[in-house]
Write an enzyme that holds these catalytic residues in place. Sequence first.
Site, PDB file in Angstrom:
ATOM      1  N   CYS A  42      39.733  46.006  31.920  1.00 52.98           N
ATOM      2  CA  CYS A  42      40.659  45.297  32.802  1.00 52.98           C
ATOM      3  C   CYS A  42      42.097  45.763  32.596  1.00 52.98           C
ATOM      4  N   CYS A  47      41.481  46.024  36.462  1.00 51.37           N
ATOM      5  CA  CYS A  47      42.268  45.063  37.246  1.00 51.37           C
ATOM      6  C   CYS A  47      43.778  45.338  37.240  1.00 51.37           C
ATOM      7  N   LYS A  50      44.992  48.869  38.557  1.00 49.66           N
ATOM      8  CA  LYS A  50      44.584  48.858  39.970  1.00 49.66           C
ATOM      9  C   LYS A  50      45.555  48.033  40.810  1.00 49.66           C
ATOM     10  N   TYR A 176      33.609  46.854  45.597  1.00 52.78           N
ATOM     11  CA  TYR A 176      34.992  46.493  45.278  1.00 52.78           C
ATOM     12  C   TYR A 176      35.867  47.731  45.038  1.00 52.78           C
ATOM     13  N   GLU A 180      38.875  49.022  47.408  1.00 53.78           N
ATOM     14  CA  GLU A 180      40.257  48.864  46.919  1.00 53.78           C
ATOM     15  C   GLU A 180      40.972  50.212  46.832  1.00 53.78           C
ATOM     16  N   HIS A 436      53.752  24.398  56.192  1.00 53.15           N
ATOM     17  CA  HIS A 436      54.028  25.099  57.439  1.00 53.15           C
ATOM     18  C   HIS A 436      55.311  25.913  57.334  1.00 53.15           C
ATOM     19  N   GLU A 441      47.609  27.129  55.778  1.00 49.38           N
ATOM     20  CA  GLU A 441      47.466  25.793  56.392  1.00 49.38           C
ATOM     21  C   GLU A 441      46.276  25.738  57.345  1.00 49.38           C
TER      22      GLU A 441
HETATM   23  C1  LIG Z   1      38.638  49.817  38.617  1.00 46.50           C
HETATM   24  C2  LIG Z   1      38.268  48.410  38.237  1.00 46.50           C
HETATM   25  C3  LIG Z   1      38.973  47.353  38.776  1.00 46.50           C
HETATM   26  C4  LIG Z   1      38.642  46.049  38.427  1.00 46.50           C
HETATM   27  N1  LIG Z   1      39.354  45.039  39.011  1.00 46.50           N
HETATM   28  C5  LIG Z   1      39.040  43.764  38.700  1.00 46.50           C
HETATM   29  C6  LIG Z   1      39.792  42.698  39.273  1.00 46.50           C
HETATM   30  O1  LIG Z   1      40.716  42.910  40.053  1.00 46.50           O
HETATM   31  N2  LIG Z   1      39.460  41.434  38.915  1.00 46.50           N
HETATM   32  C7  LIG Z   1      38.435  41.169  38.041  1.00 46.50           C
HETATM   33  O2  LIG Z   1      38.185  39.986  37.742  1.00 46.50           O
HETATM   34  N3  LIG Z   1      37.710  42.159  37.485  1.00 46.50           N
HETATM   35  C8  LIG Z   1      37.986  43.449  37.800  1.00 46.50           C
HETATM   36  N4  LIG Z   1      37.274  44.467  37.223  1.00 46.50           N
HETATM   37  C9  LIG Z   1      36.160  44.126  36.290  1.00 46.50           C
HETATM   38  C10 LIG Z   1      36.690  43.797  34.886  1.00 46.50           C
HETATM   39  O3  LIG Z   1      37.511  44.848  34.427  1.00 46.50           O
HETATM   40  C11 LIG Z   1      35.513  43.589  33.936  1.00 46.50           C
HETATM   41  O4  LIG Z   1      34.656  42.599  34.467  1.00 46.50           O
HETATM   42  C12 LIG Z   1      35.974  43.134  32.554  1.00 46.50           C
HETATM   43  O5  LIG Z   1      36.853  44.056  31.983  1.00 46.50           O
HETATM   44  C13 LIG Z   1      34.748  42.919  31.637  1.00 46.50           C
HETATM   45  O6  LIG Z   1      35.160  42.556  30.352  1.00 46.50           O
HETATM   46  P1  LIG Z   1      34.234  42.843  29.090  1.00 46.50           P
HETATM   47  O7  LIG Z   1      34.887  42.162  27.942  1.00 46.50           O
HETATM   48  O8  LIG Z   1      32.832  42.526  29.393  1.00 46.50           O
HETATM   49  O9  LIG Z   1      34.287  44.422  28.875  1.00 46.50           O
HETATM   50  P2  LIG Z   1      35.463  45.477  28.863  1.00 46.50           P
HETATM   51  O10 LIG Z   1      36.738  44.930  29.346  1.00 46.50           O
HETATM   52  O11 LIG Z   1      34.919  46.677  29.552  1.00 46.50           O
HETATM   53  O12 LIG Z   1      35.660  45.778  27.297  1.00 46.50           O
HETATM   54  C14 LIG Z   1      34.698  46.444  26.527  1.00 46.50           C
HETATM   55  C15 LIG Z   1      35.397  47.140  25.385  1.00 46.50           C
HETATM   56  O13 LIG Z   1      34.428  47.562  24.439  1.00 46.50           O
HETATM   57  C16 LIG Z   1      34.781  48.835  23.938  1.00 46.50           C
HETATM   58  N5  LIG Z   1      33.552  49.438  23.394  1.00 46.50           N
HETATM   59  C17 LIG Z   1      32.448  49.838  24.070  1.00 46.50           C
HETATM   60  N6  LIG Z   1      31.493  50.262  23.213  1.00 46.50           N
HETATM   61  C18 LIG Z   1      32.016  50.121  21.964  1.00 46.50           C
HETATM   62  C19 LIG Z   1      31.515  50.377  20.649  1.00 46.50           C
HETATM   63  N7  LIG Z   1      30.272  50.828  20.442  1.00 46.50           N
HETATM   64  N8  LIG Z   1      32.336  50.134  19.589  1.00 46.50           N
HETATM   65  C20 LIG Z   1      33.592  49.647  19.774  1.00 46.50           C
HETATM   66  N9  LIG Z   1      34.101  49.387  20.977  1.00 46.50           N
HETATM   67  C21 LIG Z   1      33.326  49.603  22.064  1.00 46.50           C
HETATM   68  C22 LIG Z   1      35.374  49.537  25.138  1.00 46.50           C
HETATM   69  O14 LIG Z   1      36.206  50.624  24.753  1.00 46.50           O
HETATM   70  C23 LIG Z   1      36.150  48.409  25.797  1.00 46.50           C
HETATM   71  O15 LIG Z   1      37.478  48.344  25.340  1.00 46.50           O
HETATM   72  C24 LIG Z   1      37.588  45.784  37.516  1.00 46.50           C
HETATM   73  C25 LIG Z   1      36.878  46.855  36.944  1.00 46.50           C
HETATM   74  C26 LIG Z   1      37.215  48.151  37.295  1.00 46.50           C
HETATM   75  C27 LIG Z   1      36.468  49.290  36.674  1.00 46.50           C
HETATM   76  N1  LIG Z   2      38.786  42.740  42.677  1.00 47.39           N
HETATM   77  C1  LIG Z   2      37.838  42.607  41.770  1.00 47.39           C
HETATM   78  O1  LIG Z   2      37.550  41.515  41.297  1.00 47.39           O
HETATM   79  C2  LIG Z   2      37.082  43.815  41.293  1.00 47.39           C
HETATM   80  C3  LIG Z   2      37.584  45.080  41.543  1.00 47.39           C
HETATM   81  C4  LIG Z   2      36.877  46.162  41.084  1.00 47.39           C
HETATM   82  C5  LIG Z   2      35.689  45.992  40.395  1.00 47.39           C
HETATM   83  N2  LIG Z   2      35.232  44.743  40.169  1.00 47.39           N
HETATM   84  C6  LIG Z   2      33.953  44.531  39.462  1.00 47.39           C
HETATM   85  O2  LIG Z   2      33.436  45.749  38.980  1.00 47.39           O
HETATM   86  C7  LIG Z   2      32.131  45.951  39.501  1.00 47.39           C
HETATM   87  C8  LIG Z   2      31.892  47.403  39.716  1.00 47.39           C
HETATM   88  O3  LIG Z   2      32.579  47.854  40.876  1.00 47.39           O
HETATM   89  P1  LIG Z   2      31.953  48.953  41.833  1.00 47.39           P
HETATM   90  O4  LIG Z   2      32.738  48.969  43.091  1.00 47.39           O
HETATM   91  O5  LIG Z   2      31.761  50.210  41.069  1.00 47.39           O
HETATM   92  O6  LIG Z   2      30.491  48.404  42.044  1.00 47.39           O
HETATM   93  P2  LIG Z   2      29.802  47.617  43.236  1.00 47.39           P
HETATM   94  O7  LIG Z   2      28.474  47.259  42.727  1.00 47.39           O
HETATM   95  O8  LIG Z   2      30.690  46.567  43.793  1.00 47.39           O
HETATM   96  O9  LIG Z   2      29.649  48.745  44.356  1.00 47.39           O
HETATM   97  C9  LIG Z   2      28.896  49.916  44.147  1.00 47.39           C
HETATM   98  C10 LIG Z   2      28.678  50.605  45.487  1.00 47.39           C
HETATM   99  O10 LIG Z   2      28.107  51.888  45.290  1.00 47.39           O
HETATM  100  C11 LIG Z   2      26.970  52.040  46.123  1.00 47.39           C
HETATM  101  N3  LIG Z   2      26.019  52.918  45.428  1.00 47.39           N
HETATM  102  C12 LIG Z   2      25.301  52.634  44.318  1.00 47.39           C
HETATM  103  N4  LIG Z   2      24.556  53.691  43.960  1.00 47.39           N
HETATM  104  C13 LIG Z   2      24.818  54.662  44.846  1.00 47.39           C
HETATM  105  C14 LIG Z   2      24.336  56.004  45.021  1.00 47.39           C
HETATM  106  N5  LIG Z   2      23.424  56.533  44.196  1.00 47.39           N
HETATM  107  N6  LIG Z   2      24.833  56.718  46.047  1.00 47.39           N
HETATM  108  C15 LIG Z   2      25.742  56.181  46.902  1.00 47.39           C
HETATM  109  N7  LIG Z   2      26.221  54.928  46.785  1.00 47.39           N
HETATM  110  C16 LIG Z   2      25.755  54.181  45.786  1.00 47.39           C
HETATM  111  C17 LIG Z   2      26.444  50.619  46.305  1.00 47.39           C
HETATM  112  O11 LIG Z   2      25.670  50.525  47.460  1.00 47.39           O
HETATM  113  C18 LIG Z   2      27.754  49.828  46.398  1.00 47.39           C
HETATM  114  O12 LIG Z   2      28.281  49.862  47.681  1.00 47.39           O
HETATM  115  C19 LIG Z   2      32.092  45.112  40.770  1.00 47.39           C
HETATM  116  O13 LIG Z   2      30.792  44.727  41.116  1.00 47.39           O
HETATM  117  C20 LIG Z   2      32.954  43.946  40.432  1.00 47.39           C
HETATM  118  O14 LIG Z   2      32.181  42.955  39.807  1.00 47.39           O
HETATM  119  C21 LIG Z   2      35.903  43.646  40.606  1.00 47.39           C
END
Ligand SMILES: Cc1cc2nc3c(=O)[nH]c(=O)nc-3n(C[C@H](O)[C@H](O)[C@H](O)COP(=O)(O)OP(=O)(O)OC[C@H]3O[C@@H](n4cnc5c(N)ncnc54)[C@H](O)[C@@H]3O)c2cc1C
Ligand SMILES: NC(=O)c1ccc[n+]([C@@H]2O[C@H](COP(=O)([O-])OP(=O)(O)OC[C@H]3O[C@@H](n4cnc5c(N)ncnc54)[C@H](O)[C@@H]3O)[C@@H](O)[C@H]2O)c1
Length: 453
Positions: A42, A47, A50, A176, A180, A436, A441
């Site tokens: 994140c 997040c 992004k 997502y 985005e 408003h 609203e």
């Molecule tokens: C591009 C993108 C945009 C997103 N935007 C949003 C958003 O706008 N709103 C939202 O709610 N969610 C968003 N998400 C999803 C959100 O980031 C994740 O749901 C969230 O970070 C999950 O938290 P977590 O604690 O499960 O794992 P993570 O935040 O992924 O943390 C896992 C940590 O574990 C570490 N790790 C992994 N393996 C090991 C190991 N063996 N030893 C030590 N450390 C390790 C990693 O380096 C990492 O720091 C987005 C995700 C992406 C990819």
């Molecule tokens: N604003 C937010 O809250 C936010 C923003 C970014 C990510 N996220 C979280 O992270 C997760 C991961 O995001 P994401 O966009 O990577 O996943 P996603 O699961 O939302 O979307 C993946 C997309 O890739 C397509 N796809 C999967 N396999 C494929 C293949 N072999 N060939 C072509 N298309 C394929 C799926 O049909 C789907 O449309 C999300 O599900 C969401 O929970 C949240």
Amino acid sequence: MNYDYDLLVIGAGSGGVRASRMAAARGKKVAVIESRYLGGTCVNVGCVPKKLFVYASEYASHLKEGAGFGVHATLDQFSWPELRDNKTNEIKRLNGIYDNMLKNAGVEIINGTGSIIDPHTVAVSEQKLTAERILIATGGWPFVPKVPGIEFAITSNDVFYLDEFPQRIVIVGGGYIAVEFAGIFNGLGAETTLTYRGEQILRGFDSKVREFAANEIAKKGVRISTGCDIEKIEKQADGSLICAFTNGETIACDAVMYATGRRPMTDGLGLEALGIAMREDGTIITDDHFKTTVDSIYALGDVIGTPALTPVALAQGMTFVAQQFDGDATPTDYNTIATAVFCQPNIATVGLTEEEAACQFGGDVSVFESEFRPMKHTMSGMSERAYMKLLVQTSTDKILGAHMVGVDAGEIMQGLAVAMKAGATKVILDSTIGIHPTAAEEFVTMRTPSRQL
Ligand SMILES: Cc1cc2nc3c(=O)[nH]c(=O)nc-3n(C[C@H](O)[C@H](O)[C@H](O)COP(=O)(O)OP(=O)(O)OC[C@H]3O[C@@H](n4cnc5c(N)ncnc54)[C@H](O)[C@@H]3O)c2cc1C
Ligand SMILES: NC(=O)c1ccc[n+]([C@@H]2O[C@H](COP(=O)([O-])OP(=O)(O)OC[C@H]3O[C@@H](n4cnc5c(N)ncnc54)[C@H](O)[C@@H]3O)[C@@H](O)[C@H]2O)c1
């Protein structure tokens, strides 16, 4: 039995940081092991960066909109290196805050990759650490399909650090991240193609929301190509890429970004050897207390396959600590989780989609809808429109779902989510006096159902 720690957390992302801080606040001896970056996905590649890019991507459009209000301004220059590096500095600042926050809470930070060698021991390089409880919070990693030339593609891990801004980009996926980033690159001036193998982007969202949003996104200039996939990617001598599609089309571009989902990050954790049960997609199976199939090992966040959202991982971290150390057995409540897609305009949603409502309460659902041109755009000259929908159970008057495509929908939906969590009925929304003039609203002024399901 004496252990080095009461709790050893693997992964300092959203869930791991919250759980370790909260456990330490209860006087427990806690360490968190992190292999890459404090704050996890994140903060570092999710997040936060992004959303910073989303802000950047909206200025050009704001400048254009000003003309209708007599404010004439032109965009001189967009500097990708400045945006990228200012963002990176902000992330470094946040990494520092996480470091302080954890240390001030009394959590020991161990840099390295954790690997579980027995139910109470984690190895980090040569070190062996023991704990009464081990918590896996290792998140996820981008999944990319096997396609010839995939090595030339980037993912969300790379996109925040590109050396050069791609003037032409193809983004693969319809979820997502794809949606985005299509908004981000389009807003920043790149020729942007969003390609999705299915019929309509944003699977899982309300079908009218999907259609409306796709239309608005296309109006902004994103080329949306559905029903086809990339067959191969070839690199040209000048460094550009050619994507060949399954429908015979080819597109020349400077970058191809795959946003085709994420897989749980369990590499090297040693789960198979311990007999920790996982689903076919690799997510770890846990019970209501985040316990895996091994008694002393727990897991939460993206790695367990619950909705992959930061607030979900945070809530789980707090539930875990309450369950383990406060004797509070209440499980995390996954009902009515509000979520937003930060495209232009935003999509935000809470509760059931129309399809889900029809399936669960068919014959007993009233649909209230509103579609309009936001006030700002009556003078901005933009053709952007907004859409709002409430799904209400007719017999009980309970709000089942709320959906919006429109500016700041993400900000607006949080309030609706609170109302729904409190069991709000349509009568309560109707009796709420609006603010408003706002778009929000509309949610308290929709009086006549447009349809019954
Ligand atoms: C591009 C993108 C945009 C997103 N935007 C949003 C958003 O706008 N709103 C939202 O709610 N969610 C968003 N998400 C999803 C959100 O980031 C994740 O749901 C969230 O970070 C999950 O938290 P977590 O604690 O499960 O794992 P993570 O935040 O992924 O943390 C896992 C940590 O574990 C570490 N790790 C992994 N393996 C090991 C190991 N063996 N030893 C030590 N450390 C390790 C990693 O380096 C990492 O720091 C987005 C995700 C992406 C990819
Ligand atoms: N604003 C937010 O809250 C936010 C923003 C970014 C990510 N996220 C979280 O992270 C997760 C991961 O995001 P994401 O966009 O990577 O996943 P996603 O699961 O939302 O979307 C993946 C997309 O890739 C397509 N796809 C999967 N396999 C494929 C293949 N072999 N060939 C072509 N298309 C394929 C799926 O049909 C789907 O449309 C999300 O599900 C969401 O929970 C949240």
